[in-house]
Scaffold this motif. Sequence first.
Motif, PDB file in Angstrom:
ATOM      1  N   THR A 154       0.840  -1.196   0.000  1.00  0.00           N
ATOM      2  CA  THR A 154       0.000   0.000   0.000  1.00  0.00           C
ATOM      3  C   THR A 154       0.875   1.246   0.000  1.00  0.00           C
ATOM      4  N   LEU A 155       1.979   1.189   0.714  1.00  0.00           N
ATOM      5  CA  LEU A 155       2.919   2.312   0.753  1.00  0.00           C
ATOM      6  C   LEU A 155       3.444   2.618  -0.645  1.00  0.00           C
ATOM      7  N   LEU A 156       3.849   1.596  -1.388  1.00  0.00           N
ATOM      8  CA  LEU A 156       4.355   1.816  -2.740  1.00  0.00           C
ATOM      9  C   LEU A 156       3.256   2.357  -3.661  1.00  0.00           C
ATOM     10  N   VAL A 157       2.057   1.803  -3.565  1.00  0.00           N
ATOM     11  CA  VAL A 157       0.947   2.287  -4.386  1.00  0.00           C
ATOM     12  C   VAL A 157       0.640   3.742  -4.038  1.00  0.00           C
ATOM     13  N   PHE A 158       0.622   4.064  -2.746  1.00  0.00           N
ATOM     14  CA  PHE A 158       0.379   5.448  -2.328  1.00  0.00           C
ATOM     15  C   PHE A 158       1.465   6.376  -2.871  1.00  0.00           C
ATOM     16  N   TYR A 159       2.729   5.991  -2.705  1.00  0.00           N
ATOM     17  CA  TYR A 159       3.824   6.817  -3.209  1.00  0.00           C
ATOM     18  C   TYR A 159       3.688   7.037  -4.723  1.00  0.00           C
ATOM     19  N   ASP A 160       3.346   5.994  -5.472  1.00  0.00           N
ATOM     20  CA  ASP A 160       3.174   6.151  -6.919  1.00  0.00           C
ATOM     21  C   ASP A 160       1.991   7.060  -7.252  1.00  0.00           C
ATOM     22  N   ALA A 161       0.930   6.989  -6.455  1.00  0.00           N
ATOM     23  CA  ALA A 161      -0.218   7.873  -6.669  1.00  0.00           C
ATOM     24  C   ALA A 161       0.166   9.333  -6.416  1.00  0.00           C
ATOM     25  N   VAL A 162       1.007   9.553  -5.413  1.00  0.00           N
ATOM     26  CA  VAL A 162       1.488  10.913  -5.131  1.00  0.00           C
ATOM     27  C   VAL A 162       2.299  11.434  -6.317  1.00  0.00           C
ATOM     28  N   ILE A 163       3.126  10.588  -6.898  1.00  0.00           N
ATOM     29  CA  ILE A 163       3.909  10.996  -8.070  1.00  0.00           C
ATOM     30  C   ILE A 163       2.971  11.387  -9.211  1.00  0.00           C
ATOM     31  N   LEU A 164       1.940  10.597  -9.453  1.00  0.00           N
ATOM     32  CA  LEU A 164       0.972  10.931 -10.511  1.00  0.00           C
ATOM     33  C   LEU A 164       0.310  12.277 -10.245  1.00  0.00           C
ATOM     34  N   ARG A 165      -0.047  12.539  -8.992  1.00  0.00           N
ATOM     35  CA  ARG A 165      -0.677  13.823  -8.643  1.00  0.00           C
ATOM     36  C   ARG A 165       0.302  14.975  -8.861  1.00  0.00           C
ATOM     37  N   MET A 166       1.553  14.776  -8.472  1.00  0.00           N
ATOM     38  CA  MET A 166       2.564  15.814  -8.675  1.00  0.00           C
ATOM     39  C   MET A 166       2.789  16.062 -10.162  1.00  0.00           C
ATOM     40  N   MET A 167       2.807  14.995 -10.953  1.00  0.00           N
ATOM     41  CA  MET A 167       2.953  15.142 -12.404  1.00  0.00           C
ATOM     42  C   MET A 167       1.802  15.968 -12.966  1.00  0.00           C
TER      43      MET A 167
END
Length: 185
Positions: A154-167
């Motif tokens: 879940t941590l990795l999925v959350f971190y990747d979702a944050v990257i998408l939002r930042m993008m």
Amino acid sequence: MDTVSYAQEIVKELQRSAAQLDAAEAEEFAALLLRSGKVFVAGAGRSGLMGRAFAMRLMHAGKEAYIVGETVTPGIEAGDVLVLGSGSGETKSLLVMAEKAKGLGAAVAAVTIAPESTIGKLADYTVKLPGSPKEQNGGERATIQPMASLFEQTLLVFYDAVILRMMEQTGQTTTQMFGKHANLE
């Protein structure tokens, strides 16, 4: 149960975990990273590995990002942020880092199962993730997976979702980010 069935159950568990994320906490976390100076990432064990993957994507997204403890990691200072991934929120080595960062004027963000933990209380920002293997549902474990696997995934999925939002917020594309990919491989 066969291997494919296990994989399908893991995906179901991740869907349940993602559905429990707090949108406001997630948005605040992404905004913090966007406005911060340098981003320092730390975690112990598998949580630390997820943090390394996150720091790599932050770098691809144009953030100055570092893994705590690497020989090329500079000092943290005011305006920077320390991101700690810790299921329990009680990992002693991470607590020491958080205290040091705060003492130097940097922000501390904890991504944890336990916002009420020592690290969670010390942090300026917390994001609560589900996924504790210690959670009980009528005496049953909340996950079929061993140890803290669900939290780490879940941590990795959350971190990747944050990257998408930042993008999205910075107008970046995958093609632009690929330009920062390692090329000495």
